[in-house]
Design an enzyme around this catalytic site. Sequence first.
Site, mmCIF file in Angstrom:
data_model
loop_
_atom_site.group_PDB
_atom_site.id
_atom_site.type_symbol
_atom_site.label_atom_id
_atom_site.label_comp_id
_atom_site.label_asym_id
_atom_site.label_seq_id
_atom_site.Cartn_x
_atom_site.Cartn_y
_atom_site.Cartn_z
ATOM 1 N N PRO A 9 -12.170 0.548 -11.971
ATOM 2 C CA PRO A 9 -11.598 1.431 -10.953
ATOM 3 C C PRO A 9 -11.004 0.709 -9.758
ATOM 4 O O PRO A 9 -11.541 -0.297 -9.292
ATOM 5 C CB PRO A 9 -12.787 2.301 -10.512
ATOM 6 C CG PRO A 9 -13.991 1.551 -10.935
ATOM 7 C CD PRO A 9 -13.608 0.788 -12.168
ATOM 8 N N ASN A 10 -9.895 1.260 -9.303
ATOM 9 C CA ASN A 10 -9.171 0.840 -8.097
ATOM 10 C C ASN A 10 -8.412 -0.477 -8.254
ATOM 11 O O ASN A 10 -7.668 -0.879 -7.361
ATOM 12 C CB ASN A 10 -10.122 0.769 -6.881
ATOM 13 C CG ASN A 10 -10.772 2.105 -6.618
ATOM 14 O OD1 ASN A 10 -10.075 3.108 -6.464
ATOM 15 N ND2 ASN A 10 -12.090 2.151 -6.600
ATOM 16 N N ARG A 17 -4.201 -2.818 -2.140
ATOM 17 C CA ARG A 17 -5.560 -2.470 -1.740
ATOM 18 C C ARG A 17 -6.207 -3.630 -0.984
ATOM 19 O O ARG A 17 -6.325 -4.728 -1.524
ATOM 20 C CB ARG A 17 -6.363 -2.198 -3.004
ATOM 21 C CG ARG A 17 -7.836 -2.040 -2.792
ATOM 22 C CD ARG A 17 -8.573 -2.108 -4.120
ATOM 23 N NE ARG A 17 -9.978 -1.843 -3.915
ATOM 24 C CZ ARG A 17 -10.933 -2.170 -4.764
ATOM 25 N NH1 ARG A 17 -10.622 -2.779 -5.898
ATOM 26 N NH2 ARG A 17 -12.181 -1.914 -4.508
ATOM 27 N N TYR A 22 -8.505 -8.823 -1.509
ATOM 28 C CA TYR A 22 -8.069 -8.957 -2.908
ATOM 29 C C TYR A 22 -6.696 -9.622 -3.078
ATOM 30 O O TYR A 22 -6.252 -9.806 -4.207
ATOM 31 C CB TYR A 22 -8.071 -7.565 -3.575
ATOM 32 C CG TYR A 22 -9.442 -6.928 -3.574
ATOM 33 C CD1 TYR A 22 -10.487 -7.495 -4.297
ATOM 34 C CD2 TYR A 22 -9.713 -5.781 -2.819
ATOM 35 C CE1 TYR A 22 -11.760 -6.932 -4.286
ATOM 36 C CE2 TYR A 22 -10.986 -5.207 -2.805
ATOM 37 C CZ TYR A 22 -11.991 -5.790 -3.539
ATOM 38 O OH TYR A 22 -13.253 -5.238 -3.533
ATOM 39 N N ASN A 71 -13.422 -7.121 -15.354
ATOM 40 C CA ASN A 71 -13.719 -6.867 -13.946
ATOM 41 C C ASN A 71 -13.953 -5.364 -13.867
ATOM 42 O O ASN A 71 -13.005 -4.578 -13.844
ATOM 43 C CB ASN A 71 -12.553 -7.285 -13.055
ATOM 44 C CG ASN A 71 -12.879 -7.088 -11.579
ATOM 45 O OD1 ASN A 71 -13.886 -6.462 -11.244
ATOM 46 N ND2 ASN A 71 -12.026 -7.600 -10.711
ATOM 47 N N ALA A 74 -16.271 -1.464 -9.019
ATOM 48 C CA ALA A 74 -17.521 -0.913 -8.478
ATOM 49 C C ALA A 74 -18.503 -0.502 -9.577
ATOM 50 O O ALA A 74 -19.718 -0.433 -9.331
ATOM 51 C CB ALA A 74 -17.212 0.276 -7.577
ATOM 52 N N GLU A 95 -17.795 -11.729 -17.201
ATOM 53 C CA GLU A 95 -17.669 -10.864 -16.016
ATOM 54 C C GLU A 95 -16.895 -11.619 -14.947
ATOM 55 O O GLU A 95 -17.226 -12.773 -14.650
ATOM 56 C CB GLU A 95 -19.071 -10.527 -15.492
ATOM 57 C CG GLU A 95 -19.063 -9.733 -14.205
ATOM 58 C CD GLU A 95 -20.462 -9.615 -13.572
ATOM 59 O OE1 GLU A 95 -21.398 -10.324 -13.997
ATOM 60 O OE2 GLU A 95 -20.587 -8.824 -12.626
ATOM 61 N N HIS A 97 -14.915 -11.365 -10.943
ATOM 62 C CA HIS A 97 -14.611 -10.658 -9.690
ATOM 63 C C HIS A 97 -13.642 -11.497 -8.887
ATOM 64 O O HIS A 97 -13.763 -12.729 -8.842
ATOM 65 C CB HIS A 97 -15.880 -10.417 -8.878
ATOM 66 C CG HIS A 97 -16.862 -9.575 -9.614
ATOM 67 N ND1 HIS A 97 -16.700 -8.223 -9.763
ATOM 68 C CD2 HIS A 97 -17.986 -9.908 -10.303
ATOM 69 C CE1 HIS A 97 -17.684 -7.751 -10.494
ATOM 70 N NE2 HIS A 97 -18.478 -8.755 -10.848
ATOM 71 N N ARG A 104 -20.801 -10.539 0.044
ATOM 72 C CA ARG A 104 -20.422 -9.235 0.601
ATOM 73 C C ARG A 104 -21.652 -8.329 0.764
ATOM 74 O O ARG A 104 -22.764 -8.819 0.827
ATOM 75 C CB ARG A 104 -19.322 -8.629 -0.277
ATOM 76 C CG ARG A 104 -18.056 -9.512 -0.311
ATOM 77 C CD ARG A 104 -16.956 -8.921 -1.155
ATOM 78 N NE ARG A 104 -16.486 -7.661 -0.588
ATOM 79 C CZ ARG A 104 -15.691 -6.797 -1.244
ATOM 80 N NH1 ARG A 104 -15.281 -7.088 -2.469
ATOM 81 N NH2 ARG A 104 -15.311 -5.679 -0.668
HETATM 82 C C1 DQA Z 1 -14.545 -6.474 -7.318
HETATM 83 C C2 DQA Z 1 -15.775 -6.415 -6.424
HETATM 84 C C3 DQA Z 1 -16.418 -5.039 -6.481
HETATM 85 O O1 DQA Z 1 -17.557 -5.002 -5.650
HETATM 86 C C4 DQA Z 1 -15.434 -3.990 -6.005
HETATM 87 O O2 DQA Z 1 -16.009 -2.711 -6.100
HETATM 88 C C5 DQA Z 1 -14.129 -4.067 -6.714
HETATM 89 C C6 DQA Z 1 -13.547 -5.377 -6.988
HETATM 90 C C7 DQA Z 1 -13.809 -7.821 -7.220
HETATM 91 O O3 DQA Z 1 -12.982 -8.096 -8.083
HETATM 92 O O4 DQA Z 1 -14.022 -8.574 -6.269
HETATM 93 O O5 DQA Z 1 -13.510 -3.051 -7.005
HETATM 94 O O6 DQA Z 1 -14.966 -6.322 -8.680
#
Ligand code: DQA
Length: 142
Positions: A9-10, A17, A22, A71, A74, A95, A97, A104
């Site tokens: 998501p997102n 964003r 990011y 990735n 959240a 995994e 990020h 964080r």
């Molecule tokens: C993320 C880190 C997550 O905590 C966050 O909710 C994201 C992006 C990252 O790529 O740093 O959506 O996965």
Amino acid sequence: MRIIIINGPNLNLLGRREPGIYGSATMEDYLEKLYLKYPEVKFDYYQSNVEGELVNKIHEVGFTYDGIVINAGAYTHTSIAIADAVKGVDTPCIEVHISNVAKREDFRHITYLGPVCVGTIAGFGMDSYRLGVEALLNIQTQ
Ligand code: DQA
């Protein structure tokens, strides 16, 4: 060698964003460069904001592909369903990020995916995805 990059998501908003966290590159621009670096790899990319769709995609690819770079955004911190999907398939999963989640908020320190993946890469910006691909290539040649 067939690898899929899965974004949760997102992450469709990358480039717009929270660029301070990011970065300002879009995923599409980044992927174009990544694909050129690995001509030997057949890449697919999938993004969804919907938890069940991510589970379905993992099931779809998880018995035939050579690797998954995920990735989960959240959902990393909340989704037992996605973790169970990764655990239930054969394809090795890395995994990733973009941000260093360990630096964080406390809720980002919890990862349900960590224990079911081969390993975790976090904090290298968009380069985290390339490092995920490298990790998969190294596993395959070990
Ligand atoms: C993320 C880190 C997550 O905590 C966050 O909710 C994201 C992006 C990252 O790529 O740093 O959506 O996965």
